[in-house]
Design an enzyme around this catalytic site. Structure first.
Site, PDB file in Angstrom:
ATOM      1  N   LYS A   1      36.563  13.751  -2.769  1.00 45.47           N
ATOM      2  CA  LYS A   1      35.697  13.702  -1.588  1.00 45.47           C
ATOM      3  C   LYS A   1      36.349  14.368  -0.374  1.00 45.47           C
ATOM      4  CE  LYS A   1      32.646  10.274  -3.333  1.00 45.47           C
ATOM      5  NZ  LYS A   1      33.354  10.105  -4.634  1.00 45.47           N
TER       6      LYS A   1
HETATM    7  C1  PLP Z   1      32.658  10.329  -5.897  1.00 42.60           C
HETATM    8  C2  PLP Z   1      33.487  10.519  -7.126  1.00 42.60           C
HETATM    9  C3  PLP Z   1      32.927  11.001  -8.337  1.00 42.60           C
HETATM   10  C4  PLP Z   1      31.449  11.278  -8.480  1.00 42.60           C
HETATM   11  O1  PLP Z   1      31.061  12.446  -7.814  1.00 42.60           O
HETATM   12  P1  PLP Z   1      29.524  12.702  -7.475  1.00 42.60           P
HETATM   13  O2  PLP Z   1      29.509  13.909  -6.635  1.00 42.60           O
HETATM   14  O3  PLP Z   1      29.044  11.467  -6.740  1.00 42.60           O
HETATM   15  O4  PLP Z   1      28.815  12.880  -8.782  1.00 42.60           O
HETATM   16  C5  PLP Z   1      33.774  11.189  -9.428  1.00 42.60           C
HETATM   17  N1  PLP Z   1      35.083  10.890  -9.350  1.00 42.60           N
HETATM   18  C6  PLP Z   1      35.658  10.437  -8.219  1.00 42.60           C
HETATM   19  C7  PLP Z   1      37.108  10.108  -8.220  1.00 42.60           C
HETATM   20  C8  PLP Z   1      34.883  10.236  -7.070  1.00 42.60           C
HETATM   21  O5  PLP Z   1      35.461   9.767  -5.944  1.00 42.60           O
END
Ligand code: PLP
Length: 496
Positions: A112
């Site tokens: 993120k």
């Molecule tokens: C948020 C997240 C995901 C999922 O990603 P999306 O874009 O919501 O599909 C996968 N792995 C981690 C570690 C995350 O923080």
């Protein structure tokens, strides 16, 4: 030519990129989508040897057309700097027959950061462009990960403040410590006596409160949101798929035009949608493998054409993928519905009312470039152990779900194209589950002790993000009832 953004639920709305970033979500509840997906104007081979920042610029300029070159380059420079622990920003590890695109080198060691480190700069630039002179107040309810990444992104950014609410007893000790030790005069963190839904409902209520909006306006503030449906988060994620392809070309792992398959561990469908947009831009991506954990609502959707959230919610060792409503899927549904906002609104209405919808056979045909695969808890742990034993490389739980799904896809479809797996978190973020999977004893050891052990076993140094919170003082001590959130926000902003 200016690229405008429209709503997935209303044909009449047209906004510039900067307006869409400021607004986040359309008033009709729809998501903003570009009127068309721009084609890459440079071939990947022309980007060889370019930096992450340069490639990000080449992507962003095509989507965010009302920003000037200077503005975009400035946002990129501020976002992808020494906050990342590697100058490559998103390095690739080749492990066996798989390429892992490591998206976890930012301040909170999860993917993120790739978007939340640039969103604050895009947002303040967008505010300036649109004559908004109020301070922007980001409100976030979090079940753990997003809160810290948003805090790290917005901390110290002039013209913004950020308030994060989390369930006091509903996040891991490390996640809580990450948030309550956050520095920055413009940050506010409060633990709610309630669960995540209470926090989420509280935030939505604040957003919907017209009286409070007026009060904020008079005091020189304006609310906004940093959640994953904002196109200011989606567009920066496209950049790393282009970057990955270019780096594989550069290292002669791929021939020009050679198709690359991509597997993405998926929750809200944002990351994989970015890969899909990269493909639509002309990047030679073959199959998009959508990896789920035991909350396999997306797997079922790709298998059957029915999206059905009516099922038990499973708590897994990959909590950031424990999701039953993948918000960003709406953008894909809109696309395969022939960009018909009325039809898309209909499907989303069915989802809101009965919890499910079924797409038509014609729509399903357009999903053929996706393959849904899932991994059970046992398969996920086995994958972490196997990769560690075979190669010494340590996967986090989310990445392991994707790696297991990629294996299943390759075994079933006999697809020989090369495979890139989006690696979304450092193993140091989910240390306990990782160490259990490897078979190390975890009982009676705290998360820091486990991090020390993992560091020794893997030869990796402990990331700054973990080292910092080991000793950092707690600076946010507010707790409140869900009903007291508005008052807490007023106090933070110094109103009354
Ligand atoms: C948020 C997240 C995901 C999922 O990603 P999306 O874009 O919501 O599909 C996968 N792995 C981690 C570690 C995350 O923080």
């Amino acid at each position: 030519m200016e690229l405008l953004y429209k709503s997935t639920r209303n044909d009449h709305i047209k906004l510039t990129a900067s307006q869409a970033i400021l607004k986040g979500l359309s008033d009709d509840g729809g998501l903003f989508v570009p009127e068309y997906i721009p084609r890459m104007d440079l071939h990947p081979s022309e980007l060889v040897n370019k930096s992450y920042q340069e490639i990000a610029y080449q992507v962003l300029k095509l989507f965010l057309t009302d920003f000037t070159e200077e503005e975009l380059r400035d946002c990129i420079r501020r976002a992808y700097d020494g906050k990342f622990d590697t100058p490559e920003i998103a390095p690739i590890a080749k492990v066996g027959n798989t390429y892992f695109l490591e998206l976890f080198h930012g301040p909170t060691i999860a993917f993120k950061d790739m978007a939340l480190s640039i969103l604050p700069h895009l947002m303040t630039t967008a505010a300036r462009k649109n004559g908004v002179d109020h301070e922007i107040v980001i409100l976030t309810a979090t079940s753990g990960d997003t809160g810290k990444a948003a805090l790290a992104g917005f901390a110290g950014v002039p013209g913004t403040r950020i308030a994060v609410f989390y369930p006091k007893d509903g996040v891991s000790p490390i996640q809580e410590k990450q948030m309550v030790t956050q520095k920055g005069d413009n940050t506010f963190v409060a633990g709610i006596h309630g669960n995540f839904d209470d926090a989420q409902t509280g935030v939505k209520e604040v957003f919907g409160d017209r009286e409070m909006a007026k009060e904020m306006d008079r005091a020189g503030f304006q609310f906004s949101s940093a959640n994953s449906i904002n196109i200011g988060r989606l567009v920066p994620q496209i950049a790393y798929y282009v970057y990955a392809y270019v780096k594989l070309l550069e290292n002669e792992e791929l021939l020009p035009e050679e198709e690359l398959n991509v597997t993405v561990p998926t929750g809200n469908f944002g990351n994989i949608l970015a890969a899909y947009y990269a493909r639509e831009m002309g990047l030679p991506i073959g199959k998009l493998v959508c990896a789920s954990n035991e909350n396999k609502v997306l797997y079922d959707f790709f298998e059957t054409g029915t999206y059905d959230r009516n099922r038990e919610f499973v708590l897994t060792s990959s909590p950031s993928m424990d999701i039953l409503i993948s918000s960003n899927l709406e953008r894909l549904v809109y696309k395969i519905a022939g960009e018909d906002a009325g039809r898309c609104r209909d499907f989303m209405g069915q989802l809101a009312e009965g919890g499910s919808y079924t797409v038509t056979p014609q729509m399903r045909e357009q999903l053929a470039i996706f393959a849904g695969k899932f991994a059970t808890e046992e398969e996920t742990a086995a994958k972490i152990r196997q990769v560690y034993e075979d190669t010494g490389y340590v996967l986090d739980t989310h990445t392991a779900v994707a790696a297991a799904a990629a294996d299943k896809y390759r075994a079933e479809r006999k697809d020989k194209r090369k495979m890139l797996v989006a690696s979304t978190a450092s193993p140091f973020k989910f240390t306990r589950s990782v160490m259990e999977a490897i078979g190390a004893g975890t009982e009676g050891k705290d998360d820091f002790a486990l991090a020390d052990e993992l560091s020794q076993m893997s030869g990796l140094s402990i990331p700054r993000a973990v080292e910092e919170i080991r000793t950092a003082p707690v600076v946010h001590k507010t707790t409140c009832e869900p009903g007291e959130m508005k008052q807490a926000i007023r106090k933070f902003l110094g109103i009354r």
